[in-house]
Design a protein around this motif. Structure first.
Motif, short mmCIF file in Angstrom:
data_model
loop_
_atom_site.label_atom_id
_atom_site.label_comp_id
_atom_site.label_asym_id
_atom_site.label_seq_id
_atom_site.Cartn_x
_atom_site.Cartn_y
_atom_site.Cartn_z
N TYR A 68 -8.39 5.00 -0.48
CA TYR A 68 -9.05 4.89 0.91
C TYR A 68 -8.47 5.95 1.73
O TYR A 68 -7.68 6.46 1.85
N ILE A 109 -6.70 -3.20 7.42
CA ILE A 109 -5.35 -3.83 7.06
C ILE A 109 -4.27 -3.56 8.24
O ILE A 109 -4.36 -2.63 9.17
N ASN A 169 -14.62 -0.37 4.35
CA ASN A 169 -14.28 -1.07 3.25
C ASN A 169 -13.43 -2.39 3.46
O ASN A 169 -13.28 -3.19 2.69
N ARG A 170 -12.48 -1.71 4.33
CA ARG A 170 -11.35 -2.67 4.42
C ARG A 170 -10.61 -2.34 5.74
O ARG A 170 -10.47 -1.34 6.24
N THR A 204 -8.44 1.25 9.47
CA THR A 204 -9.79 1.02 9.29
C THR A 204 -9.73 2.03 8.08
O THR A 204 -9.58 3.29 8.09
N LYS A 210 -13.30 3.44 1.16
CA LYS A 210 -13.03 3.63 -0.10
C LYS A 210 -13.83 5.17 -0.60
O LYS A 210 -14.68 5.52 -0.13
N ASP A 265 -4.18 -8.27 5.35
CA ASP A 265 -5.61 -7.92 5.41
C ASP A 265 -6.09 -8.46 6.90
O ASP A 265 -5.44 -9.46 7.44
N CYS A 302 0.75 -1.16 -0.03
CA CYS A 302 0.05 0.06 -0.08
C CYS A 302 0.85 1.24 -0.05
O CYS A 302 1.87 1.23 0.64
#
Length: 114
Positions: free
Chosen positions: A81, A60, A57-58, A100, A103, A38, A17
Motif C-alpha cells: 500500500y 489503519i 483501500n484501507r 490512509t 493498494k 483497522d 504491518c
C-alpha cells in the motif's frame, strides 16, 4: 448511559504491518514492523478521496510514529500500500497515527536488511 472518559482507548490487535522505504518505484528497506488496528473510513473521507480521484483501500491505526512519512510503503499480508495521508492523534490512549492507504500491488522479493 455511557460513562465519559477523557480519552478514547485504541487497540492495535488486527495484525502486523511492515513499513518500507521506497527507491525508484520499489520497496527498498524494511524500517519497522508495527501492530495495527483497522479503522472505518467515514463518508467525508471516502467522498473527499473520490472527488480527488483517489481510491482509499484501507484505513489503519498504529502506535504513534513520527518517523513514518507519505513517502513510505506499508505491507500487510503480502499486499503493498502507498500511504496517501497520515494523521497523528494526540487525544487518544495510547497516542496513535492513522494511515490512509491505497493498494498498489502485491509484495515481491525485497532486499530485507532492516
Amino acid at each position: 448511559m455511557k460513562i465519559q472518559t477523557p480519552t478514547e482507548f485504541l487497540t492495535f490487535n488486527n495484525g502486523y504491518c511492515e513499513v518500507y522505504t521506497v527507491k525508484g518505484n520499489k520497496p527498498d528497506k524494511k524500517i519497522m514492523t508495527l501492530c495495527f488496528g483497522d479503522r472505518v473510513a467515514g463518508f467525508k473521507r471516502f467522498f473527499a478521496a473520490r472527488a480527488a480521484s483517489t481510491e482509499i483501500n484501507r484505513l489503519i491505526q498504529v502506535p504513534r510514529q513520527f518517523s513514518i512519512t507519505p513517502e513510505h510503503n506499508v505491507v500487510i499480508s503480502g499486499v503493498r500500500y502507498k500511504i496517501e495521508q497520515l494523521q497523528n492523534l494526540n487525544d487518544t490512549n495510547p497516542p496513535a497515527t492513522v494511515l490512509t492507504l491505497r493498494k498498489i500491488g502485491v509484495m515481491s522479493d525485497v532486499n530485507d536488511s532492516g
